[in-house]
Design a protein around this motif. Structure first.
Motif, short mmCIF file in Angstrom:
data_model
loop_
_atom_site.label_atom_id
_atom_site.label_comp_id
_atom_site.label_asym_id
_atom_site.label_seq_id
_atom_site.Cartn_x
_atom_site.Cartn_y
_atom_site.Cartn_z
N MET A 1 0.84 -1.20 0.00
CA MET A 1 0.00 0.00 0.00
C MET A 1 0.87 1.25 0.00
O MET A 1 1.88 1.32 0.70
CB MET A 1 -0.89 0.02 1.24
N LEU A 2 0.48 2.24 -0.77
CA LEU A 2 1.17 3.53 -0.75
C LEU A 2 0.63 4.35 0.39
O LEU A 2 -0.57 4.54 0.52
CB LEU A 2 0.94 4.29 -2.06
N ARG A 3 1.52 4.87 1.22
CA ARG A 3 1.06 5.80 2.24
C ARG A 3 1.03 7.20 1.64
O ARG A 3 1.56 7.46 0.58
CB ARG A 3 1.98 5.76 3.46
N THR B 1 -0.23 3.70 -27.26
CA THR B 1 0.71 2.89 -26.47
C THR B 1 0.01 2.18 -25.33
O THR B 1 0.20 0.96 -25.11
CB THR B 1 1.84 3.77 -25.92
N PHE B 2 -0.83 2.90 -24.58
CA PHE B 2 -1.48 2.30 -23.41
C PHE B 2 -2.57 1.30 -23.81
O PHE B 2 -2.76 0.28 -23.14
CB PHE B 2 -2.06 3.37 -22.50
N THR B 3 -3.29 1.58 -24.88
CA THR B 3 -4.37 0.67 -25.26
C THR B 3 -3.87 -0.67 -25.78
O THR B 3 -4.64 -1.62 -25.88
CB THR B 3 -5.30 1.31 -26.33
N GLU B 4 -2.59 -0.76 -26.10
CA GLU B 4 -2.03 -2.05 -26.49
C GLU B 4 -2.03 -3.02 -25.31
O GLU B 4 -1.97 -4.24 -25.50
CB GLU B 4 -0.62 -1.88 -27.04
N GLY B 5 -2.07 -2.48 -24.08
CA GLY B 5 -2.30 -3.30 -22.91
C GLY B 5 -1.11 -3.85 -22.16
O GLY B 5 -1.27 -4.43 -21.09
N HIS B 6 0.12 -3.67 -22.67
CA HIS B 6 1.26 -4.26 -21.97
C HIS B 6 1.94 -3.28 -21.02
O HIS B 6 2.84 -3.66 -20.28
CB HIS B 6 2.28 -4.81 -22.97
N ILE B 7 1.52 -2.00 -21.01
CA ILE B 7 2.05 -1.03 -20.06
C ILE B 7 0.95 -0.71 -19.05
O ILE B 7 0.02 0.04 -19.35
CB ILE B 7 2.55 0.25 -20.75
N LYS B 8 1.06 -1.29 -17.88
CA LYS B 8 0.06 -1.09 -16.83
C LYS B 8 0.67 -1.57 -15.52
O LYS B 8 1.76 -2.16 -15.50
CB LYS B 8 -1.22 -1.87 -17.14
N TYR C 1 -4.81 2.85 -16.41
CA TYR C 1 -3.96 1.66 -16.39
C TYR C 1 -3.10 1.54 -15.14
O TYR C 1 -2.39 0.55 -14.98
CB TYR C 1 -3.07 1.65 -17.64
N PHE C 2 -3.16 2.54 -14.25
CA PHE C 2 -2.35 2.52 -13.03
C PHE C 2 -3.19 2.95 -11.83
O PHE C 2 -3.98 3.88 -11.92
CB PHE C 2 -1.14 3.44 -13.17
N LYS C 3 -2.99 2.26 -10.71
CA LYS C 3 -3.74 2.58 -9.50
C LYS C 3 -3.27 3.89 -8.87
O LYS C 3 -4.05 4.66 -8.33
CB LYS C 3 -3.60 1.44 -8.48
N HIS C 4 -1.96 4.12 -8.90
CA HIS C 4 -1.37 5.29 -8.26
C HIS C 4 -0.47 6.03 -9.24
O HIS C 4 0.35 5.41 -9.93
CB HIS C 4 -0.55 4.89 -7.03
N ILE C 5 -0.63 7.34 -9.31
CA ILE C 5 0.25 8.18 -10.10
C ILE C 5 0.99 9.11 -9.15
O ILE C 5 0.37 9.86 -8.39
CB ILE C 5 -0.52 8.99 -11.15
#
Length: 290
Positions: free
Chosen positions: A1-3, A77-84, A106-110
């Protein structure tokens, strides 16, 4: 978990930035390069930077190069699905977020890293939906229109705000730019328009690239958006030095740091303006070899 990573040691109270405006096309300047300022030493007016290059004002001439070209490549790039993954780290100048609308799906935390307090303040104003925040709806619309989901405008902004809750001060001159903070290694790092602003020469570029890539997990992905053959950027009354490089140098720099290039797109400049002298915009997606 990110604090929660934001603390009073790294975030200063919000203040109002100057909002001077200049036209998108200005007369030729007689200022020589010896009078240029350096981003690392002087920073830039983050609000003027947004107004000059990334706004939806009629006189803003850079939309096709600086907004549309990166957004289309990011979405592709992101819709190709391998960067997540769980964590994406963004390290870019000023207070721009337009390039992160594609990533928030595609990412939970930025985690956004900034070296200047003024840039953090301007960005936090948008995240917290404060009065006077920069309006990014035109960039949001560009993302949802490309995907044919124009009815998801508010949802897209809300999703990015939800993901983008970690805005952290970094020091680009330290060997570990996050010291004393310890961040989780990222699945992906985006660096948009920064390397040319902080580098004075090729050695600087490689040194900063190495520091930034150390934020990645083994096998992680790196996305770099930059301006080719550029020597300065005008923000307000200031001309800020930029390191001039070409596509061949960018490719070799990444390969030299252990990256495999997955996509490289270059778009030649389409407008006439003395605000900035880049000749092309480059988009590179790469991954770090294990």
């Amino acid at each position: 978990m990110l604090r929660k990573l934001i603390s009073s040691d790294y975030i200063k109270p919000l203040s109002t930035d100057a909002k001077g405006a200049i036209p998108s096309v200005i007369p030729n300047s007689t200022m020589d390069s010896s009078t240029y300022k350096f981003y690392n030493e002087n920073g830039l007016d983050s609000r003027q930077h947004l107004d000059h290059y990334l706004s939806d004002k009629p006189e803003m001439a850079f939309g096709e190069d600086i907004l549309e070209f990166p957004v289309k490549n990011l979405l592709k790039t992101f819709t190709e699905g391998h960067i997540k993954g769980d964590v994406l780290i963004d390290i870019s100048p000023g207070s721009m977020v337009y390039h992160l609308f594609a990533a928030c799906e595609y990412f939970k935390h930025i985690i956004v890293l900034k070296s200047r307090d003024s840039c953090i303040m301007e960005l936090k104003r948008w995240v917290d939906e404060r009065t006077g925040a920069f309006d990014w709806r035109h960039a949001t619309k560009l993302h949802v229109d490309v995907n044919g989901n124009s009815d998801r405008l508010q949802d897209k902004e809300g999703k990015l705000r939800s993901a983008l809750q970690h805005v952290v001060k970094c020091d680009l001159e330290k060997e570990n730019i996050m010291d004393p903070i310890v961040l989780p290694l990222a699945d992906c790092v985006i660096c948009c328009g920064l390397l040319e602003l902080i580098s004075k020469n090729q050695d600087d570029y490689i040194r900063y690239l190495r520091k930034i890539s150390s934020l990645l997990k083994p096998g992680g992905h790196f996305i770099m958006i930059g301006a080719l053959d550029i020597t300065y950027v005008t923000v307000g009354k200031d001309k800020i030095h930029s390191f001039s490089y070409d596509e061949d140098f960018a490719r070799k720099a990444l390969v030299g740091e252990g990256f495999v290039i997955d996509r490289c797109e270059v778009k030649k400049r389409t407008i006439v303006s003395d605000l900035v002298d880049y000749k092309a915009v480059i988009f590179i997606a790469a991954h770090k070899e294990n």
